[in-house]
Design an enzyme around this catalytic site. Structure first.
Site, PDB file in Angstrom:
ATOM      1  N   ASP A 208     -13.362  14.830  -4.284  1.00  0.00           N
ATOM      2  CA  ASP A 208     -13.397  16.112  -4.997  1.00  0.00           C
ATOM      3  C   ASP A 208     -14.635  16.093  -5.882  1.00  0.00           C
ATOM      4  O   ASP A 208     -15.463  15.173  -5.776  1.00  0.00           O
ATOM      5  CB  ASP A 208     -12.100  16.253  -5.826  1.00  0.00           C
ATOM      6  CG  ASP A 208     -11.686  17.708  -6.010  1.00  0.00           C
ATOM      7  OD1 ASP A 208     -12.558  18.537  -6.343  1.00  0.00           O
ATOM      8  OD2 ASP A 208     -10.494  18.011  -5.826  1.00  0.00           O
TER       9      ASP A 208
ATOM     10  N   ARG B 120       3.379  -1.683  10.694  1.00  0.00           N
ATOM     11  CA  ARG B 120       4.533  -1.812  11.587  1.00  0.00           C
ATOM     12  C   ARG B 120       4.885  -3.221  12.052  1.00  0.00           C
ATOM     13  O   ARG B 120       6.085  -3.497  12.218  1.00  0.00           O
ATOM     14  CB  ARG B 120       4.347  -0.849  12.770  1.00  0.00           C
ATOM     15  CG  ARG B 120       4.513   0.596  12.322  1.00  0.00           C
ATOM     16  CD  ARG B 120       3.895   1.581  13.258  1.00  0.00           C
ATOM     17  NE  ARG B 120       2.443   1.492  13.215  1.00  0.00           N
ATOM     18  CZ  ARG B 120       1.629   2.288  13.912  1.00  0.00           C
ATOM     19  NH1 ARG B 120       2.152   3.209  14.708  1.00  0.00           N
ATOM     20  NH2 ARG B 120       0.325   2.158  13.821  1.00  0.00           N
TER      21      ARG B 120
ATOM     22  N   THR C  13     -11.689   6.267  10.814  1.00  0.00           N
ATOM     23  CA  THR C  13     -11.817   5.751  12.183  1.00  0.00           C
ATOM     24  C   THR C  13     -11.288   6.743  13.214  1.00  0.00           C
ATOM     25  O   THR C  13     -11.481   6.559  14.409  1.00  0.00           O
ATOM     26  CB  THR C  13     -11.077   4.416  12.341  1.00  0.00           C
ATOM     27  OG1 THR C  13      -9.812   4.539  11.706  1.00  0.00           O
ATOM     28  CG2 THR C  13     -11.850   3.271  11.745  1.00  0.00           C
TER      29      THR C  13
ATOM     30  N   LYS D 208       0.844  -1.198   0.000  1.00  0.00           N
ATOM     31  CA  LYS D 208       0.000   0.000   0.000  1.00  0.00           C
ATOM     32  C   LYS D 208       0.880   1.248   0.000  1.00  0.00           C
ATOM     33  O   LYS D 208       1.740   1.417   0.865  1.00  0.00           O
ATOM     34  CB  LYS D 208      -0.895   0.018   1.240  1.00  0.00           C
ATOM     35  CG  LYS D 208      -1.774   1.247   1.340  1.00  0.00           C
ATOM     36  CD  LYS D 208      -2.815   1.092   2.439  1.00  0.00           C
ATOM     37  CE  LYS D 208      -2.378   1.612   3.786  1.00  0.00           C
ATOM     38  NZ  LYS D 208      -2.265   3.065   3.903  1.00  0.00           N
TER      39      LYS D 208
ATOM     40  N   LYS E 157      -7.271   8.130  -1.341  1.00  0.00           N
ATOM     41  CA  LYS E 157      -8.591   8.568  -0.836  1.00  0.00           C
ATOM     42  C   LYS E 157      -9.094   9.816  -1.557  1.00  0.00           C
ATOM     43  O   LYS E 157      -9.319  10.859  -0.944  1.00  0.00           O
ATOM     44  CB  LYS E 157      -8.529   8.836   0.673  1.00  0.00           C
ATOM     45  CG  LYS E 157      -8.084   7.644   1.506  1.00  0.00           C
ATOM     46  CD  LYS E 157      -8.144   7.982   2.996  1.00  0.00           C
ATOM     47  CE  LYS E 157      -7.694   6.853   3.881  1.00  0.00           C
ATOM     48  NZ  LYS E 157      -6.246   6.574   3.867  1.00  0.00           N
TER      49      LYS E 157
ATOM     50  N   ASP F 185      -3.408   4.289  -2.012  1.00  0.00           N
ATOM     51  CA  ASP F 185      -4.342   4.741  -0.970  1.00  0.00           C
ATOM     52  C   ASP F 185      -4.319   6.269  -0.889  1.00  0.00           C
ATOM     53  O   ASP F 185      -3.759   6.835   0.042  1.00  0.00           O
ATOM     54  CB  ASP F 185      -3.917   4.091   0.356  1.00  0.00           C
ATOM     55  CG  ASP F 185      -4.782   4.495   1.534  1.00  0.00           C
ATOM     56  OD1 ASP F 185      -5.920   4.937   1.321  1.00  0.00           O
ATOM     57  OD2 ASP F 185      -4.293   4.367   2.673  1.00  0.00           O
TER      58      ASP F 185
HETATM   59  O1  C5P Z   1       1.373   0.104  11.149  1.00  0.00           O
HETATM   60  P1  C5P Z   1      -0.094  -0.255  11.055  1.00  0.00           P
HETATM   61  O2  C5P Z   1      -0.343  -1.735  10.859  1.00  0.00           O
HETATM   62  O3  C5P Z   1      -0.892   0.319  12.188  1.00  0.00           O
HETATM   63  O4  C5P Z   1      -0.576   0.463   9.704  1.00  0.00           O
HETATM   64  C1  C5P Z   1      -1.897   0.412   9.272  1.00  0.00           C
HETATM   65  C2  C5P Z   1      -2.085   1.163   8.004  1.00  0.00           C
HETATM   66  O5  C5P Z   1      -3.496   1.235   7.762  1.00  0.00           O
HETATM   67  C3  C5P Z   1      -1.597   2.615   8.010  1.00  0.00           C
HETATM   68  O6  C5P Z   1      -1.189   2.929   6.671  1.00  0.00           O
HETATM   69  C4  C5P Z   1      -2.813   3.395   8.407  1.00  0.00           C
HETATM   70  O7  C5P Z   1      -2.826   4.704   7.895  1.00  0.00           O
HETATM   71  C5  C5P Z   1      -3.913   2.585   7.719  1.00  0.00           C
HETATM   72  N1  C5P Z   1      -5.230   2.745   8.324  1.00  0.00           N
HETATM   73  C6  C5P Z   1      -5.508   2.466   9.659  1.00  0.00           C
HETATM   74  N2  C5P Z   1      -6.759   2.624  10.151  1.00  0.00           N
HETATM   75  C7  C5P Z   1      -7.724   3.039   9.349  1.00  0.00           C
HETATM   76  C8  C5P Z   1      -7.483   3.313   8.015  1.00  0.00           C
HETATM   77  C9  C5P Z   1      -6.206   3.151   7.526  1.00  0.00           C
HETATM   78  O8  C5P Z   1      -4.629   2.067  10.394  1.00  0.00           O
HETATM   79  N3  C5P Z   1      -8.936   3.151   9.844  1.00  0.00           N
END
Ligand code: C5P
Length: 237
Positions: free
Chosen positions: A65, A210, A119, A33, A62, A60
């Site tokens: 517009d 992560r 979220t 992503k 989003k 991603d």
């Molecule tokens: O590091 P981690 O597993 O938390 O990363 C999750 C990814 O999903 C990040 O790119 C974050 O911006 C994205 N994301 C999220 N929660 C959401 C929408 C997107 O963690 N509700």
């Protein structure tokens, strides 16, 4: 072409770091992503390199517009050869339909999904921007609108995935972040779910950052999660 359910979030400011991580991975085991941070710094060049290396890319960005602008942005994304692209469902039916039409007439047809409610927004934020109902009610309503507008699916949190799956049926594509394998720390995610539980609840794809990107051995972390995913899918058969 991979059948992996894992999408690794490349949340990097520096494209060199992103490409360094990716050089140790394989398109056989994951998709990737690219979000606003990396894309704004490194642009289409980095997407091109990742696509060239054989990875399916979820761009991603989003989009939100006026319909024409979003449609043209979707064509630009399709021309990059990405696998998936997204828009905000709050852009409305006309915007989503225009995005659908644009992707269908483009040279290449990425999956088109929507973000429902971020979220990061709680009930108080929703009232402040004038949206009645709870975040949950809005997610369910906007997922239905995305489907009626011809989209292929939505991004949803582990908390909503089961109900969205139930309401929108088996063919609607559900992409779920907030995933943490057994033993991993939550980082700043508040409501997390294991890969196996998210799949059991109806997720098609899991966005994981992560736990893989910050692992000492990212490929090993990926393969461990892949094994958990494979076991959950086999058990569901
Ligand atoms: O590091 P981690 O597993 O938390 O990363 C999750 C990814 O999903 C990040 O790119 C974050 O911006 C994205 N994301 C999220 N929660 C959401 C929408 C997107 O963690 N509700």
């Amino acid at each position: 072409m991979t059948d992996s359910r894992i999408i690794i979030a490349l949340d990097y400011a520096d494209p060199v770091q992103a490409l360094d991580l990716v050089s140790g991975l394989s398109p056989q085991y994951c998709r990737l992503k690219v979000g606003k941070e990396l894309f704004t710094r490194a642009g289409p060049v980095v997407v091109d390199k990742l696509v060239g290396a054989g990875f399916d890319i979820f761009l991603d960005l989003k989009f939100h517009d006026i319909a024409h602008t979003v449609a043209q942005a979707c064509v630009a994304a399709a021309d990059l050869g990405v696998w998936m692209v997204n828009v905000h469902a709050l852009g409305g039916r006309k915007m989503m339909e225009a995005a659908r039409e644009a992707i269908d007439s483009a040279s290449h047809h990425p999956r088109l999904i929507a973000v429902t409610v971020l979220t990061s927004l709680d009930g108080q934020d929703m009232r402040e921007i004038g949206l009645p109902g709870t975040p949950y009610e809005n997610v369910l309503r906007l997922a239905a609108l995305a489907k009626q507008s011809g989209l292929d699916g939505v991004v949803c949190s582990p908390q909503e995935v089961e109900d969205v799956r139930h309401a929108q049926g088996a063919e609607f594509c559900l992409v779920t972040p907030g995933i943490r394998p057994h033993g991993a720390g939550p980082n700043d995610q508040r409501r997390i779910m294991t890969p196996a539980d998210a799949l059991r609840n109806g997720a098609d794809y899991l966005v994981i950052g992560r736990p893989i990107t910050e692992a000492e051995d990212p490929l090993r972390a990926l393969l461990e999660i892949q094994a958990e995913v494979a076991a959950a899918l086999a058990a569901a058969k």
